[in-house]
Design a protein around this motif. Structure first.
Motif, PDB file in Angstrom:
ATOM      1  N   ILE A 159       0.839  -1.197   0.000  1.00 27.64           N
ATOM      2  CA  ILE A 159       0.000   0.000   0.000  1.00 27.64           C
ATOM      3  C   ILE A 159       0.876   1.250   0.000  1.00 27.64           C
ATOM      4  O   ILE A 159       0.603   2.222  -0.716  1.00 27.64           O
ATOM      5  N   LYS A 160       1.950   1.221   0.750  1.00 25.10           N
ATOM      6  CA  LYS A 160       2.875   2.364   0.769  1.00 25.10           C
ATOM      7  C   LYS A 160       3.537   2.554  -0.601  1.00 25.10           C
ATOM      8  O   LYS A 160       3.719   3.686  -1.073  1.00 25.10           O
ATOM      9  N   GLU A 161       3.891   1.455  -1.250  1.00 25.34           N
ATOM     10  CA  GLU A 161       4.458   1.535  -2.603  1.00 25.34           C
ATOM     11  C   GLU A 161       3.465   2.166  -3.578  1.00 25.34           C
ATOM     12  O   GLU A 161       3.835   2.994  -4.417  1.00 25.34           O
ATOM     13  N   ILE A 162       2.207   1.761  -3.459  1.00 25.90           N
ATOM     14  CA  ILE A 162       1.166   2.291  -4.354  1.00 25.90           C
ATOM     15  C   ILE A 162       1.039   3.799  -4.159  1.00 25.90           C
ATOM     16  O   ILE A 162       1.002   4.568  -5.131  1.00 25.90           O
ATOM     17  N   LEU A 163       0.988   4.241  -2.913  1.00 24.34           N
ATOM     18  CA  LEU A 163       0.818   5.662  -2.627  1.00 24.34           C
ATOM     19  C   LEU A 163       2.056   6.476  -3.011  1.00 24.34           C
ATOM     20  O   LEU A 163       1.964   7.670  -3.265  1.00 24.34           O
ATOM     21  N   ALA A 164       3.211   5.807  -3.040  1.00 21.60           N
ATOM     22  CA  ALA A 164       4.424   6.501  -3.490  1.00 21.60           C
ATOM     23  C   ALA A 164       4.426   6.684  -5.005  1.00 21.60           C
ATOM     24  O   ALA A 164       4.994   7.645  -5.528  1.00 21.60           O
TER      25      ALA A 164
END
Length: 338
Positions: A159-164
């Motif tokens: 999820i953090k990768e997606i938001l980055a």
């Protein structure tokens, strides 16, 4: 002239079951009885078949409540329904979503030797799977919104990768659902997590897609005499505050569907070229409808519908009418392409 025997197939197990029943009833009512003998199969959510040999004077209530209608017999399983298919010239597919639009029923009909309307097995399967379709768009040089794929169990780091990679707001979609079902627009990280949690109950992989800030269109494609042509595009103008063409906007009158659109000739031609390119890239047959957002003179393809809806509120009949045709004539062309 000998009448063709047409079997209209409706229902199915998908989240779009009810829309399919509405589509099927409209098709049954508008097929020219001077040209066709019209029967129907309604598929329930357990994939049982209910057969109506005679559809003259059939009502919308009969189709929508087929299990309790005197017109329908059944249910029959797919492997004990051979009697229904005898002497059928064309199966007119009014199905949407899983089983109907994903290549499953197409493969079944191939196996028993019945011609059918719409796309082949491969085009249907790829077109229905939003993630695989986007990969074909990319490989074909067709613009599509930036995206990530979340697979069930990927966890917080994904999820953090997606938001980055992608900026909010985002669209979160089940890859094999249409009619704006199983789809969310999210504005915060928590909303993204909630949407992923909900869709993980339905599917293994989830499409996370950037929001494109532009005008949304849908452009029908129809094959005529072997040539792939685009009909007049429809400009979609939702009435809700965030401009999201959701289920209510699509089917409950909460959007304006403007055809022809009040846009310049360049935009119209861009939409038509893009829709034809998508139809050809997926090796589609017969007809399709491509959803596109135009931003900064670029047409970003959202998805292709390989069995477009044919309800009274549907876009394909609207565009065909603007181009000078009528619903019965459209159904004739679709049958000719089967």
């Amino acid at each position: 002239m000998k009448k063709k025997k047409i079997m209209v197939i409706v229902g199915g197990p998908s989240a779009e079951h009810e829309i399919s029943l509405k589509t099927g009833f409209q098709i049954i009512c508008n097929l020219d009885r001077n040209k066709y003998e019209v029967s129907a199969i309604a598929v329930d959510k357990d994939k049982n078949f209910f057969f109506a040999k005679n559809t003259l004077n059939i009502s919308q209530n009969d189709v929508e409540n087929f299990k309790n209608s005197p017109f329908f017999d059944g249910g029959f399983s797919p492997n004990n329904s051979s009697e229904m298919w005898k002497k059928i010239d064309v199966a007119f597919l009014a199905l949407h979503g899983e089983f109907g639009e994903d290549g499953t029923i197409q493969g079944y009909l191939n196996t028993i030797g019945v011609k059918y309307t719409g796309c082949n097995v491969v085009s249907s399967a790829i077109g229905m799977h939003k993630i695989l379709a986007k990969k074909v768009f990319e490989a074909s040089g067709i613009p599509t919104p930036s995206y990530c794929v979340y697979r069930k169990g990927d966890g917080e780091n994904k999820i953090k990768e997606i938001l980055a990679k992608l900026l909010l707001p985002l669209f979160v979609k089940a890859p094999q659902s249409g009619s704006s079902k199983l789809m969310y627009r999210v504005n915060t990280e928590q909303e993204l997590k909630n949407a992923i949690e909900e869709l993980s109950k339905e599917c293994k992989s989830i499409l996370i897609e950037s929001s494109i800030d532009g005008d949304e269109f849908s452009c029908p494609v129809l094959e005529k005499n072997g040539a792939v042509t685009a009909l007049t595009p429809i400009y979609i103008k939702p009435k809700n505050a965030d401009g999201f063409f959701d289920y209510n906007a699509k089917y409950l009158g909460e959007s304006e569907e403007i055809c022809p659109p009040p846009h310049d000739k360049y935009t119209i031609e861009l939409l038509k070229r893009t829709a034809i390119a998508v139809h050809k890239a997926l090796e589609c047959d017969g007809y399709s409808r491509v959803d596109i957002i135009v931003e900064d003179e670029i047409g970003f393809v959202l998805e292709i519908n390989t069995l477009p809806g044919m309800t009274a509120a549907s876009l394909f009949p609207l565009a065909f009418g603007v181009d000078g045709g009528n619903f019965s004539g459209l159904l004739d062309l679709i049958i000719e392409n089967a």
